[in-house]
Design a protein around this motif. Structure first.
Motif, PDB file in Angstrom:
ATOM      1  N   ASN A 253       0.853  -1.188   0.000  1.00  0.00           N
ATOM      2  CA  ASN A 253       0.000   0.000   0.000  1.00  0.00           C
ATOM      3  C   ASN A 253       0.887   1.236   0.000  1.00  0.00           C
ATOM      4  O   ASN A 253       1.776   1.375   0.839  1.00  0.00           O
ATOM      5  N   ASP A 254       0.661   2.111  -0.963  1.00  0.00           N
ATOM      6  CA  ASP A 254       1.452   3.332  -1.076  1.00  0.00           C
ATOM      7  C   ASP A 254       1.031   4.290   0.036  1.00  0.00           C
ATOM      8  O   ASP A 254      -0.134   4.724   0.078  1.00  0.00           O
ATOM      9  N   PRO A 255       1.940   4.641   0.943  1.00  0.00           N
ATOM     10  CA  PRO A 255       1.549   5.500   2.071  1.00  0.00           C
ATOM     11  C   PRO A 255       1.197   6.922   1.665  1.00  0.00           C
ATOM     12  O   PRO A 255       0.558   7.647   2.424  1.00  0.00           O
ATOM     13  N   ILE A 256       1.608   7.340   0.464  1.00  0.00           N
ATOM     14  CA  ILE A 256       1.321   8.699   0.013  1.00  0.00           C
ATOM     15  C   ILE A 256      -0.046   8.775  -0.665  1.00  0.00           C
ATOM     16  O   ILE A 256      -0.889   9.618  -0.320  1.00  0.00           O
ATOM     17  N   THR A 257      -0.287   7.904  -1.625  1.00  0.00           N
ATOM     18  CA  THR A 257      -1.563   7.934  -2.349  1.00  0.00           C
ATOM     19  C   THR A 257      -2.631   7.074  -1.702  1.00  0.00           C
ATOM     20  O   THR A 257      -3.815   7.244  -1.969  1.00  0.00           O
ATOM     21  N   GLY A 258      -2.234   6.114  -0.848  1.00  0.00           N
ATOM     22  CA  GLY A 258      -3.202   5.208  -0.249  1.00  0.00           C
ATOM     23  C   GLY A 258      -3.674   4.119  -1.183  1.00  0.00           C
ATOM     24  O   GLY A 258      -4.558   3.343  -0.830  1.00  0.00           O
ATOM     25  N   GLY A 300       8.794  -1.273 -11.430  1.00  0.00           N
ATOM     26  CA  GLY A 300       8.287  -2.639 -11.396  1.00  0.00           C
ATOM     27  C   GLY A 300       6.996  -2.827 -10.630  1.00  0.00           C
ATOM     28  O   GLY A 300       6.490  -3.938 -10.523  1.00  0.00           O
ATOM     29  N   TRP A 301       6.437  -1.747 -10.083  1.00  0.00           N
ATOM     30  CA  TRP A 301       5.171  -1.814  -9.355  1.00  0.00           C
ATOM     31  C   TRP A 301       4.047  -1.248 -10.222  1.00  0.00           C
ATOM     32  O   TRP A 301       4.184  -0.176 -10.798  1.00  0.00           O
ATOM     33  N   CYS A 302       2.942  -1.974 -10.294  1.00  0.00           N
ATOM     34  CA  CYS A 302       1.777  -1.547 -11.071  1.00  0.00           C
ATOM     35  C   CYS A 302       0.618  -1.216 -10.142  1.00  0.00           C
ATOM     36  O   CYS A 302       0.515  -1.753  -9.033  1.00  0.00           O
ATOM     37  N   LEU A 303      -0.248  -0.348 -10.601  1.00  0.00           N
ATOM     38  CA  LEU A 303      -1.467  -0.044  -9.855  1.00  0.00           C
ATOM     39  C   LEU A 303      -2.348  -1.277  -9.784  1.00  0.00           C
ATOM     40  O   LEU A 303      -2.580  -1.960 -10.790  1.00  0.00           O
ATOM     41  N   GLY A 304      -2.833  -1.600  -8.611  1.00  0.00           N
ATOM     42  CA  GLY A 304      -3.731  -2.743  -8.456  1.00  0.00           C
ATOM     43  C   GLY A 304      -5.084  -2.464  -9.064  1.00  0.00           C
ATOM     44  O   GLY A 304      -5.634  -1.363  -8.921  1.00  0.00           O
ATOM     45  N   GLY A 305      -5.652  -3.447  -9.741  1.00  0.00           N
ATOM     46  CA  GLY A 305      -6.967  -3.285 -10.353  1.00  0.00           C
ATOM     47  C   GLY A 305      -8.108  -3.329  -9.358  1.00  0.00           C
ATOM     48  O   GLY A 305      -9.248  -3.017  -9.696  1.00  0.00           O
ATOM     49  N   VAL A 306      -7.817  -3.719  -8.120  1.00  0.00           N
ATOM     50  CA  VAL A 306      -8.805  -3.733  -7.028  1.00  0.00           C
ATOM     51  C   VAL A 306      -8.354  -2.722  -5.992  1.00  0.00           C
ATOM     52  O   VAL A 306      -7.228  -2.783  -5.507  1.00  0.00           O
ATOM     53  N   GLN A 307      -9.219  -1.773  -5.672  1.00  0.00           N
ATOM     54  CA  GLN A 307      -8.897  -0.724  -4.719  1.00  0.00           C
ATOM     55  C   GLN A 307     -10.031  -0.555  -3.715  1.00  0.00           C
ATOM     56  O   GLN A 307     -11.138  -1.045  -3.921  1.00  0.00           O
ATOM     57  N   ALA A 396      -9.310  -3.421   8.756  1.00  0.00           N
ATOM     58  CA  ALA A 396      -8.345  -2.515   8.147  1.00  0.00           C
ATOM     59  C   ALA A 396      -7.550  -1.779   9.213  1.00  0.00           C
ATOM     60  O   ALA A 396      -7.959  -1.660  10.365  1.00  0.00           O
ATOM     61  N   SER A 397      -6.392  -1.282   8.816  1.00  0.00           N
ATOM     62  CA  SER A 397      -5.472  -0.660   9.754  1.00  0.00           C
ATOM     63  C   SER A 397      -5.805   0.791  10.068  1.00  0.00           C
ATOM     64  O   SER A 397      -5.074   1.447  10.778  1.00  0.00           O
ATOM     65  N   GLY A 398      -6.901   1.292   9.538  1.00  0.00           N
ATOM     66  CA  GLY A 398      -7.288   2.661   9.822  1.00  0.00           C
ATOM     67  C   GLY A 398      -6.858   3.643   8.756  1.00  0.00           C
ATOM     68  O   GLY A 398      -7.160   4.820   8.844  1.00  0.00           O
ATOM     69  N   ILE A 399      -6.122   3.183   7.727  1.00  0.00           N
ATOM     70  CA  ILE A 399      -5.736   4.072   6.637  1.00  0.00           C
ATOM     71  C   ILE A 399      -6.969   4.406   5.814  1.00  0.00           C
ATOM     72  O   ILE A 399      -7.735   3.530   5.452  1.00  0.00           O
ATOM     73  N   ARG A 400      -7.178   5.675   5.518  1.00  0.00           N
ATOM     74  CA  ARG A 400      -8.249   6.053   4.598  1.00  0.00           C
ATOM     75  C   ARG A 400      -7.634   6.121   3.212  1.00  0.00           C
ATOM     76  O   ARG A 400      -6.833   6.969   2.902  1.00  0.00           O
ATOM     77  N   ILE A 414      -9.449   4.163 -20.886  1.00  0.00           N
ATOM     78  CA  ILE A 414      -8.527   5.255 -20.668  1.00  0.00           C
ATOM     79  C   ILE A 414      -7.298   4.766 -19.920  1.00  0.00           C
ATOM     80  O   ILE A 414      -7.402   4.193 -18.847  1.00  0.00           O
ATOM     81  N   GLY A 415      -6.131   5.003 -20.481  1.00  0.00           N
ATOM     82  CA  GLY A 415      -4.885   4.737 -19.785  1.00  0.00           C
ATOM     83  C   GLY A 415      -4.396   6.007 -19.130  1.00  0.00           C
ATOM     84  O   GLY A 415      -4.905   7.094 -19.360  1.00  0.00           O
ATOM     85  N   GLY A 416      -3.369   5.884 -18.305  1.00  0.00           N
ATOM     86  CA  GLY A 416      -2.817   7.039 -17.640  1.00  0.00           C
ATOM     87  C   GLY A 416      -3.217   7.087 -16.192  1.00  0.00           C
ATOM     88  O   GLY A 416      -4.128   6.402 -15.758  1.00  0.00           O
ATOM     89  N   ALA A 417      -2.522   7.885 -15.421  1.00  0.00           N
ATOM     90  CA  ALA A 417      -2.714   7.895 -13.981  1.00  0.00           C
ATOM     91  C   ALA A 417      -3.715   8.939 -13.514  1.00  0.00           C
ATOM     92  O   ALA A 417      -4.046   8.987 -12.349  1.00  0.00           O
ATOM     93  N   VAL A 418      -4.179   9.825 -14.395  1.00  0.00           N
ATOM     94  CA  VAL A 418      -5.148  10.850 -13.999  1.00  0.00           C
ATOM     95  C   VAL A 418      -6.541  10.298 -14.224  1.00  0.00           C
ATOM     96  O   VAL A 418      -7.027  10.228 -15.343  1.00  0.00           O
TER      97      VAL A 418
END
Length: 439
Positions: A253-258, A300-307, A396-400, A414-418
């Motif tokens: 889990n990315d601590p910056i973006t969640g 080497g890390w990809c965005l997970g398709g389940v969030q 859950a650990s309390g992270i929002r 749509i591809g891309g991170a935005v």
């Protein structure tokens, strides 16, 4: 009034619809019910660089002074209600109610060129009075249904298809090919969205037992909403944490973006099991839709398709394009075409013989999908991190989690991170990442 010119609408590319004499690319969204297009009076940043409706080119436009406003999970739109001749493929709707958007916020159309949204959810969720476009078209069909398969914008040979009142015969010739599930009213007094019971999730054939549903009155399952206006699969924080924790060191889990991330070479075959009353079926996803390289990839890390997202009260899960789309993969001289279309989906309105129902055809071949994934991504360097035999949800650990969700058009992923999410914030639905909005 509907002039039924033909029995079939098939949109392969462009998604163009005509409002009066002007043509616009629209997002087809099963998570909302209204039609609106951007007006040339809109000066929001979202309205830049897209085709906009001009009243100077219409002789049939009638503008009311009735305002409309729609909140989505991310973003909003407002303007005035109007009526105009709307043409959608072979269908021509006279004096059809729609919205002229004079202001948008965080819709992010300018980067993709879309000019509006055509909602395909139930009329009870419409913000505008009068018949919705889907109601108008269904009134002229003997069999009121539509079907969707979403293609990949990255691959021209994985076309999208949208049909009204007729099946796309590339995938099915009659209803018997579909696993049919009655639409649920869960949490409401009327049909709102295309909702069905979700029994459990599987990860590489291991079962993830889900937490109790947050939807009032639901026991023994959760509620999934099929939503073409959302990119990823969004589920309760508790269950999504259990999902990714089972993957071991190949997920984080990315601590910056969640957001949850997974190693790009990690192949996970995920299944969603739907059904009720003893009848159920598993629908598999291509591993490329779980390790989502086109959405975001770094070191080497990809965005997970389940969030994770706990902000939708009308259901527990929003299943977007990673569940609904086509994912044609090319490797060297090999084309794995039509092997990785996760589902072909049918949405049938109520008629004299039955209530509304959803039909699904599973089109993912597990072995072929894994072979293509390995050839595309390389060997699994985390082969020891695999799900346990039985997975239970954990607290859950309390992270929002600050979710990056996404808009899709029917004619391209749509591809891309935005990314943003199109799902109506109504009847207790809330705005993503912010305060709960009540209407």
């Amino acid at each position: 009034m509907l002039e039924r010119l033909l029995r079939r609408l098939s949109i392969i590319s462009g998604c163009n619809s005509s409002v009066g004499a002007q043509s616009f690319p629209l997002i087809l969204d099963t998570g909302s019910s209204d039609l609106w297009v951007i007006s040339n009076e809109c000066d929001s940043a979202d309205c830049a660089n897209v085709a906009r409706y001009s009243r100077a080119f219409s002789s049939n436009l009638s503008i009311s002074q009735t305002p409309f406003h729609i909140d989505y999970l991310s973003g909003s739109v407002s303007g005035l209600m109007a009526s105009e001749t709307i043409s959608l493929g072979p269908y021509r709707l006279l004096s059809q109610v729609f919205g002229l958007a004079n202001s948008t916020d965080n819709i992010k159309f300018s980067s993709e060129g879309n000019s509006g949204i055509l909602g395909l959810a139930f009329p009870s969720e419409a913000s505008m009075s009068g018949m919705t476009v889907l109601q108008s078209i269904f009134g002229g069909l003997d069999d009121p249904y539509f079907t969707i398969i979403l293609g990949s914008k990255l691959n021209v040979n994985s076309p999208s298809s949208f049909t009204l009142g007729q099946l796309d015969r590339s995938y099915a010739t009659d209803f018997s090919a579909f696993f049919s599930i009655p639409v649920s009213k869960a949490g409401a007094n009327d049909y709102t969205y295309w909702k069905i019971p979700l029994l459990y999730v599987t990860i590489n054939s291991s079962r993830l037992s889900l937490s109790p549903s947050s939807v009032q009155g639901i026991q023994g399952s959760q509620i999934a909403v099929l939503d073409t206006g959302t990119t990823l699969a969004l589920g309760p924080t508790r269950d999504v944490q259990a999902f990714w924790s089972s993957v071991g060191s190949a997920a984080r889990n990315d601590p910056i973006t969640g957001t949850w991330q997974v190693r790009c070479e990690k192949a996970l075959i995920v299944g969603f099991v739907f059904g009720q009353g003893g009848s159920y079926k598993e629908f598999l996803l291509d591993p490329a839709d779980i390790s989502w390289e086109e959405g975001q990839s770094k070191n080497g890390w990809c965005l997970g398709g389940v969030q994770a997202n706990d902000e939708v009260d009308s259901g527990d899960w929003l299943l977007g394009d990673v569940f609904l789309r086509v994912n044609t993969i090319y490797y060297c001289d090999i084309t794995f075409d039509n092997l990785f279309q996760n589902v072909y989906s049918l949405y049938h309105a109520a008629n004299s013989s039955s209530g509304p129902w959803i039909g699904l055809i599973s089109t993912t071949n597990r072995d072929n999908a894994l072979t293509a994934f390995r050839q595309s991504r390389g060997p699994d360097l985390n082969s020891l991190s695999s799900p346990v035999t039985q997975i239970s949800s954990v607290v859950a650990s309390g992270i929002r989690y600050k979710l990056l969700c996404g808009i899709s058009t029917l004619c391209g992923f749509i591809g891309g991170a935005v990314l943003v999410t199109l799902f109506r914030a109504r009847h207790g639905l809330s705005a993503a990442f912010g305060k709960r909005k009540q209407k």
